[in-house]
Design a protein around this motif. Sequence first.
Motif, mmCIF file in Angstrom:
data_model
loop_
_atom_site.group_PDB
_atom_site.id
_atom_site.type_symbol
_atom_site.label_atom_id
_atom_site.label_comp_id
_atom_site.label_asym_id
_atom_site.label_seq_id
_atom_site.Cartn_x
_atom_site.Cartn_y
_atom_site.Cartn_z
ATOM 1 N N GLU A 203 37.717 5.447 12.035
ATOM 2 C CA GLU A 203 38.136 6.688 12.706
ATOM 3 C C GLU A 203 37.265 6.944 13.937
ATOM 4 O OE1 GLU A 203 37.870 9.773 9.760
ATOM 5 O OE2 GLU A 203 39.780 9.217 8.832
ATOM 6 N N PHE A 204 37.913 7.305 15.031
ATOM 7 C CA PHE A 204 37.211 7.688 16.264
ATOM 8 C C PHE A 204 37.831 8.978 16.789
ATOM 9 C CE2 PHE A 204 36.576 3.099 16.070
ATOM 10 C CZ PHE A 204 35.234 2.968 16.405
ATOM 11 N N PHE A 205 36.982 9.843 17.361
ATOM 12 C CA PHE A 205 37.489 11.107 17.911
ATOM 13 C C PHE A 205 38.304 10.846 19.177
ATOM 14 C CE2 PHE A 205 33.343 13.071 16.129
ATOM 15 C CZ PHE A 205 33.897 13.136 14.866
ATOM 16 N N HIS A 206 39.472 11.478 19.233
ATOM 17 C CA HIS A 206 40.297 11.346 20.441
ATOM 18 C C HIS A 206 40.102 12.532 21.388
ATOM 19 C CE1 HIS A 206 43.135 14.480 19.180
ATOM 20 N NE2 HIS A 206 43.127 13.935 17.969
ATOM 21 N N ASP A 207 39.356 13.554 20.919
ATOM 22 C CA ASP A 207 39.261 14.794 21.703
ATOM 23 C C ASP A 207 37.807 15.185 22.002
ATOM 24 O OD1 ASP A 207 38.689 15.309 19.059
ATOM 25 O OD2 ASP A 207 40.116 16.969 18.824
ATOM 26 N N GLU A 208 36.922 14.183 22.112
ATOM 27 C CA GLU A 208 35.539 14.436 22.519
ATOM 28 C C GLU A 208 35.252 13.512 23.697
ATOM 29 O OE1 GLU A 208 32.432 15.492 19.283
ATOM 30 O OE2 GLU A 208 31.674 13.670 20.193
ATOM 31 N N PHE A 209 34.948 14.099 24.862
ATOM 32 C CA PHE A 209 34.866 13.304 26.098
ATOM 33 C C PHE A 209 33.458 13.292 26.688
ATOM 34 C CE2 PHE A 209 39.239 14.613 25.609
ATOM 35 C CZ PHE A 209 39.934 13.437 25.882
ATOM 36 N N ARG A 210 33.047 12.122 27.141
ATOM 37 C CA ARG A 210 31.743 11.913 27.765
ATOM 38 C C ARG A 210 31.911 10.987 28.979
ATOM 39 N NH1 ARG A 210 31.277 15.345 24.387
ATOM 40 N NH2 ARG A 210 29.852 15.430 22.606
ATOM 41 N N CYS A 211 30.838 10.868 29.764
ATOM 42 C CA CYS A 211 30.815 9.892 30.869
ATOM 43 C C CYS A 211 29.654 8.922 30.615
ATOM 44 C CB CYS A 211 30.605 10.584 32.217
ATOM 45 S SG CYS A 211 32.046 11.501 32.785
ATOM 46 N N PRO A 212 29.811 8.003 29.657
ATOM 47 C CA PRO A 212 28.697 7.119 29.304
ATOM 48 C C PRO A 212 28.205 6.332 30.519
ATOM 49 C CG PRO A 212 30.540 6.867 27.770
ATOM 50 C CD PRO A 212 31.044 7.669 28.925
ATOM 51 N N SER A 282 29.196 19.990 18.186
ATOM 52 C CA SER A 282 29.201 19.007 19.261
ATOM 53 C C SER A 282 30.176 19.465 20.349
ATOM 54 C CB SER A 282 29.638 17.651 18.703
ATOM 55 O OG SER A 282 29.446 16.648 19.655
ATOM 56 N N PRO A 283 29.728 19.516 21.616
ATOM 57 C CA PRO A 283 30.628 19.987 22.669
ATOM 58 C C PRO A 283 31.809 19.028 22.847
ATOM 59 C CG PRO A 283 28.563 19.160 23.603
ATOM 60 C CD PRO A 283 28.396 19.144 22.123
ATOM 61 N N ALA A 284 32.992 19.588 23.125
ATOM 62 C CA ALA A 284 34.214 18.766 23.179
ATOM 63 C C ALA A 284 34.275 17.898 24.439
ATOM 64 C CB ALA A 284 35.447 19.659 23.089
ATOM 65 N N ASP A 285 34.127 18.520 25.596
ATOM 66 C CA ASP A 285 34.258 17.758 26.845
ATOM 67 C C ASP A 285 33.089 18.088 27.760
ATOM 68 O OD1 ASP A 285 34.919 16.578 29.252
ATOM 69 O OD2 ASP A 285 36.995 17.272 29.270
#
Length: 318
Positions: A203-212, A282-285
Amino acid sequence: MSKKRILIVGGTGYLGQHLLQGLSEIQGAPYDVAFTHHSTPPQALLQAIPRSLAFHVDLQTGQGFDAIAQTFGQPHVVVNCAALSIPRACEKDPAAAMSINVPSSLVKWLSSFKESDTLLIHLSTDQVYEGVKSFYTEEDETVPVNVYGKSKVAAEQFIFANCPNFAILRSSIIFGPQTISPIPKSLPIQWIDGVLSRGDKVEFFHDEFRCPVYVKDVVTIILALTNRWISERKQLQLLLNVGGPDRVSRVQMAEAVAHIKGYNPSLIKPVSASSVDCGVMSPADISMDISKLVQTLAISPVSFRDGVRLTLATEATS
């Protein structure tokens, strides 16, 4: 002409080790390099980078900084990579998070030198942002949703109030190859590669966004700031978002690894972050606008896919 001195606080951590490696690879060894560690000094690191000095320092008390001044001297640049950076650990022990992440003993030590000609490069985080929109800029309000983010905002405020020369780098997830002396916490790309290679559905989150951001880009940014300070000697008070150019979800991060390694994409199961209790908010985006970084230093970090490709290629040959 004596060499310029660079001190890396938290030199045994992920970024710290990559920075030591980057400094050791510069032609002509223009810098004298020292680093601090909190636990036992890593022999593998000292053997790989024999010209560096290691000092035991307790960041909460400041014990150990005087020994650096006596043996190494006043550093021209200090890079603070040390932090309690696992959000769940910060949530469990807010007092420790604040005392380690707010660099009060380090700044106090720097202010004890008569000449204030040391540049402090401090690593902050994208977790200072609330996470309710895309592409935060440095001017956006900081509204952290967890203790880790709050401790990092407190650190930024402390540096602004007490430090004449600084560059604060708000970094996203830093990824890349393993370090010379392997670190205990799992690395994001290697972890994804490991679970997908076993053929497990994950399972991976589809609605948590980062700029790695690729680790060697962060090293390049720190070296560029170091060179600028040493050559120009102009007071710096700089705040920069340090992320990669791509806004990606955890699902998209996994898809990039699957694509490059040829894994079956159906192993990646998208779930909502709200469906899992991670023991910490955890912040979403918290994707970041990095145009100020690109304009200020003329450095463009590599794309997420290219960074993943470089990471996996390095791991394959090591």
